[in-house]
Design an enzyme around this catalytic site. Structure first.
Site, short mmCIF file in Angstrom:
data_model
loop_
_atom_site.label_atom_id
_atom_site.label_comp_id
_atom_site.label_asym_id
_atom_site.label_seq_id
_atom_site.Cartn_x
_atom_site.Cartn_y
_atom_site.Cartn_z
N CYS A 197 -38.28 13.32 -26.53
CA CYS A 197 -37.85 11.94 -26.83
C CYS A 197 -39.00 10.96 -26.80
CB CYS A 197 -36.77 11.50 -25.86
SG CYS A 197 -37.29 11.64 -24.15
N GLU A 250 -30.07 7.14 -21.72
CA GLU A 250 -31.46 7.53 -21.99
C GLU A 250 -31.49 7.99 -23.44
OE1 GLU A 250 -34.19 7.56 -20.01
OE2 GLU A 250 -33.23 6.83 -18.19
P1 NAD Z 1 -26.91 14.10 -29.09
O1 NAD Z 1 -26.70 12.64 -28.86
O2 NAD Z 1 -26.49 14.69 -30.37
O3 NAD Z 1 -26.15 14.96 -27.95
C1 NAD Z 1 -26.31 14.71 -26.57
C2 NAD Z 1 -25.05 15.16 -25.83
O4 NAD Z 1 -23.96 14.39 -26.29
C3 NAD Z 1 -24.70 16.61 -26.02
O5 NAD Z 1 -24.28 17.16 -24.77
C4 NAD Z 1 -23.54 16.58 -27.01
O6 NAD Z 1 -22.60 17.61 -26.80
C5 NAD Z 1 -22.90 15.24 -26.72
N1 NAD Z 1 -22.29 14.63 -27.92
C6 NAD Z 1 -22.71 14.77 -29.22
N2 NAD Z 1 -21.92 14.07 -30.06
C7 NAD Z 1 -20.99 13.46 -29.27
C8 NAD Z 1 -19.88 12.59 -29.55
N3 NAD Z 1 -19.60 12.22 -30.79
N4 NAD Z 1 -19.15 12.16 -28.51
C9 NAD Z 1 -19.42 12.53 -27.25
N5 NAD Z 1 -20.44 13.36 -26.93
C10 NAD Z 1 -21.23 13.82 -27.93
O7 NAD Z 1 -28.45 14.33 -28.80
P2 NAD Z 1 -29.28 15.67 -28.94
O8 NAD Z 1 -29.41 16.01 -30.38
O9 NAD Z 1 -28.76 16.70 -28.01
O10 NAD Z 1 -30.69 15.21 -28.38
C11 NAD Z 1 -31.65 14.57 -29.15
C12 NAD Z 1 -31.67 13.08 -28.90
O11 NAD Z 1 -31.75 12.81 -27.52
C13 NAD Z 1 -32.88 12.41 -29.52
O12 NAD Z 1 -32.48 11.20 -30.11
C14 NAD Z 1 -33.78 12.15 -28.33
O13 NAD Z 1 -34.68 11.10 -28.49
C15 NAD Z 1 -32.80 11.88 -27.26
N6 NAD Z 1 -33.37 12.15 -25.95
C16 NAD Z 1 -33.63 11.13 -25.10
C17 NAD Z 1 -34.22 11.39 -23.88
C18 NAD Z 1 -34.52 10.31 -22.89
O14 NAD Z 1 -34.81 10.67 -21.76
N7 NAD Z 1 -34.48 9.06 -23.25
C19 NAD Z 1 -34.53 12.70 -23.53
C20 NAD Z 1 -34.25 13.72 -24.44
C21 NAD Z 1 -33.65 13.44 -25.64
#
Ligand code: NAD
Length: 456
Positions: A244, A210
């Site tokens: 998002c 997602e």
């Molecule tokens: P992110 O991708 O930075 O982090 C998400 C999760 O992944 C966190 O738990 C983090 O600890 C982990 N993570 C981060 N870097 C990682 C790596 N290198 N390897 C493994 N795991 C890692 O996202 P965010 O900043 O927490 O959230 C914002 C993003 O999420 C935006 O792009 C938003 O659009 C998206 N989002 C999508 C939805 C959806 O339902 N489609 C909902 C909410 C947010």
């Protein structure tokens, strides 16, 4: 890391006892989760206030209440979802019956982001439990108070061989990804989504991703301007734009641009007060890094509305930027904050072409009173999901599976969609032994001729 290896092994062993597949076990777990969320409502609200300054209204409507509704829906319908589905059988298989069984994958890893830190961790969990899986949840490190509250809530209700919350940041997430899970459900950014898919590929683990992206919001010349302004302001500035599926940018028809912006300014005042930076319930930006990233866009184009910030509390007021093109910095990536750039158009084809030159969006919104116009957009643009004459609202219907397409994600969930996502669909043919149709065997006289009568 050894402890995650042990956790995954422990959950796999528990899964193999078969307990989680039992319908009454699943229903009881969902009920327990529901009751404990209700019981901990206050604590969850406080946690969301501490992490993001979410108001009680926002915390309930977009996180706690949403999850309770998903739980209610799953509890009400699970009995029928779990039943093997009988499907048709072709004439070539005469004598047999065909069924699709929904079986749990096993142990699921759920990785959640910070913007709706409770909802985006628990909504997938509901699907995982309903489908009969065990689950490990890795909530976001950027919202530590909520992640801790979630961990406590889960560990009080469930043994970690069934459901476990593992708090931590990127290293924790990576260490978990080194283990073999049966399903990975990830919500987060496109960049990290690619890392997750790569890690999952090593074990051929199925994934739901997602993700995010730039979701367009089109206001056509014949739109109901007043209502459009209100529904767009709500969808964009809820959670300070850290949603998002928030409209990322506006495509305004030239002929209504001024009227729309004037109405939009009045609406922002109505919803968030004359000085939103003094509104105690306006959500804050999650971190200094994100605040600085967003503040750097404030000199892009012209500020038509807002533009002020309160750095000490990471606040940015609802802001609209005009004189923007696709080359402006604010248009290069998902904004994820209360800043709304405006592109203008004369002809709908410009809009369609503009969107086509960029990755497929997670959401799209079009405001028009003309069904031909919205049909044209629906037919020509691929996007995860969206609304005609509204924003964001499609997300909260349990009857509409929610997810992205292309760069904005893989797979979907919510309502029965969550149950289906966490279930493998096992197709089974129940054959009769009362007779045996001979055509398939190679020693049949005129076999080819006969088989051609059925397979043509
Ligand atoms: P992110 O991708 O930075 O982090 C998400 C999760 O992944 C966190 O738990 C983090 O600890 C982990 N993570 C981060 N870097 C990682 C790596 N290198 N390897 C493994 N795991 C890692 O996202 P965010 O900043 O927490 O959230 C914002 C993003 O999420 C935006 O792009 C938003 O659009 C998206 N989002 C999508 C939805 C959806 O339902 N489609 C909902 C909410 C947010």
């Amino acid at each position: 890391m050894k402890k995650y290896q042990e956790l995954a092994a422990k959950q796999t062993a528990f899964f193999h006892t078969g307990k989680t597949k039992d319908l009454s076990f699943r229903l009881e777990a969902l009920q327990k989760l529901r009751m404990s969320i209700k019981k901990n409502e206050k604590q969850l609200m406080e946690a969301l206030r501490a992490d993001l300054n979410k108001s009680e209204f926002d915390a309930y409507s977009a996180e706690i209440g949403f999850v309770l509704e998903e739980l209610r829906f799953a509890i009400k319908n699970l009995n029928s979802w779990v039943k093997p589905q009988r499907v048709k059988t072709p004439i070539t298989h005469i004598g047999s019956q065909s069924y699709i069984y929904s079986e749990p994958f096993g142990v699921a890893l759920i990785i959640a982001p910070w913007n709706y830190p409770f909802q985006l961790a628990v909504a997938p969990l509901i699907g995982a439990i309903a489908a009969g899986n065990c689950a490990v949840i890795k909530p976001s490190e950027l919202t530590p108070v909520t992640s801790k509250a979630l961990g406590e809530l889960i560990s009080k209700q469930f043994p970690d061989e069934f459901i476990a919350v593992v708090e931590g940041g990127v290293e924790t997430s990576q260490a978990l990804l080194n283990e073999k899970f049966d399903y990975i459900f990830f919500t987060g950014s496109v960049t990290v989504g690619k890392i997750i898919m790569e890690a999952a590929a090593k074990n051929l683990t199925p994934v739901t991703l997602e993700l995010g992206g730039k979701s367009p919001c089109i206001v056509h010349e014949d739109a109901n301007i007043k209502l459009a302004a209100k529904r767009i302001a709500w969808g964009k500035f809820t959670n300070a734009g850290q949603t998002c599926i928030a409209p990322d940018y506006l495509y305004l028809h030239q002929s209504i641009k001024d009227e729309f912006l004037q109405q939009f300014e009045e609406t922002i005042q109505e919803l968030y007060g004359a000085v939103p930076l003094s509104n105690p319930d306006f959500t804050h930006i999650v971190s200094e890094r994100h605040f600085n990233r967003l503040a750097s866009f404030l000199d892009n184009g012209q500020i038509a509305i807002g533009g002020r910030t309160k750095p000490e509390s990471f606040m940015i007021e609802p802001t609209v930027l005009t004189d923007i093109t696709w080359d402006t910095p604010v248009m290069q990536d998902e904004i994820f904050g209360p800043i709304l750039p405006v592109l203008e158009y004369e002809n709908l084809l410009e809009v369609i072409q503009g969107i086509h030159q960029h990755p497929k969006p997670l959401a799209l919104y079009i405001f028009t009173e003309n069904s031909g116009v919205h049909q044209q957009v629906l037919n020509s643009v691929s996007f995860g999901g969206g609304c005609i004459n509204d924003t964001v609202y499609h997300f909260v219907s349990p009857y509409l599976p929610f997810g992205g397409v292309g760069n904005s994600g893989v797979g979907s969930y919510h309502g029965k969609g969550s149950f289906d996502t966490f279930s493998h669909k096992k197709s089974v043919l129940k054959q009769t032994t009362r007779f045996d149709i001979p055509f398939r065997y190679p020693n049949v006289k005129n076999g080819l001729k006969k088989i051609k009568m059925f397979m043509k």
